[in-house]
Scaffold this active site. Sequence first.
Site, PDB file in Angstrom:
ATOM      1  CE  LYS A   1      30.485 -25.390  11.976  1.00 21.94           C
ATOM      2  NZ  LYS A   1      31.048 -26.605  11.405  1.00 21.94           N
TER       3      LYS A   1
ATOM      4  CE  LYS B   1      28.648 -27.217  19.722  1.00 20.47           C
ATOM      5  NZ  LYS B   1      28.471 -27.817  18.401  1.00 20.47           N
TER       6      LYS B   1
ATOM      7  CE  LYS C   1      34.969 -31.863  16.080  1.00 19.97           C
ATOM      8  NZ  LYS C   1      33.976 -31.289  15.169  1.00 19.97           N
TER       9      LYS C   1
END
Length: 338
Positions: free
Chosen positions: A117, A199, A202
């Site tokens: 992130k 992956k 969302k």
Amino acid sequence: MEETVKKKVMLSGIQPSGDLTLGSYLGAIKNWKERAEEFDCYYFMADLHSITVRQVPADLRRRTMEQLAQYIACGLDPEKNTLFVQSHVPAHTQLGWVLDCFTMFGELSRMTQFKDKSQKNAENINAGLFTYPALMAADILLYQPDYVPVGGDQKQHVELCRDVAERFNGVYGDVFKIPEPYIPKVGARIMSLTTPTSKMSKSDHDQNGCVYLMEKPEDIARKFKKAVTDSDTERCVRYAPEEKPGVANLMSIYSACTGKTFDEIEREFDGLGYGAFKPAVGEAVIETLRPIREEAQRLMKDKAYLESVYRDGAQKAERIANRTLRKVYKKVGFVARF
Ligand code: TYM
């Protein structure tokens, strides 16, 4: 004398930072609902975690409500499961602070989610993003769960939670139950349909790689027809994750949706090739998601009902959470207010 058997406890959460995906469903929620009768369950919308990445306030609010509707539509009965909004139970942040003081800088630096992130949000590597796993440990430990049902990507965080709990117990005695991660055998890591080496997420910007719980059947069908398979000449449906990650991902999705084993799937599509396989996976996903989408759409129209669910949920959650928090405050030496 009638004996009341205390049910084991399960707890998990999802960040309302994007619309729920097929990945969150197969990796986590499917397991929640399959165990909902057997366990005493706590499931929440992890809104506190969501703001580690900048959110549009109105979208965050809308998605939190939608997520609650989707939890219920997935089969979590609010009468039997405690469904709540994380920020409604202040004990999460209160224990989060205490656990910040029991979580090491080195441990947090090793978290893959933090590394990922902070790479994706280089302009906003905030302290919350870094200490996120300590708050997640608080989310878990407040409810003394036996199991934490999550997808494979959250295993590292649950393991850190166990380490922190053991460290705390080592100093103050048995305060926390040490929880186990509960990860599905198939579906623990659903990959993007367009980039099967990363992956399904969302927050992915490539909309074609990701299937959403609320998506229209025709869009799901189109995405699966276009799904990346592999450039091998064999073109046969065979489970070989290293060689054929695209096919392996589609097989995992098909298996998780239909309950068929990889052997059964290979036999079913023997000699048929990808042209028959991809639309069949799309159909299986459409049929799995159809009742969820329809029920969630119905529930979204009933705001009063959803509000009553999260209000009751917060009350129930708070009772349990405060019990653990009081014990922790006492152990660390805070003066009790009353
Ligand atoms: P989050 O919101 O990223 O994901 C929610 C759940 O869905 C699983 N998942 C997947 N599983 C398989 N394949 C995928 N592609 C996929 N994408 C998501 C995740 O593993 C997760 O179980 N930190 C957590 C939220 C959280 C939490 C908690 C979880 C906050 N506090 C306490 C458990 C207990 C997170 O970011 O999940």
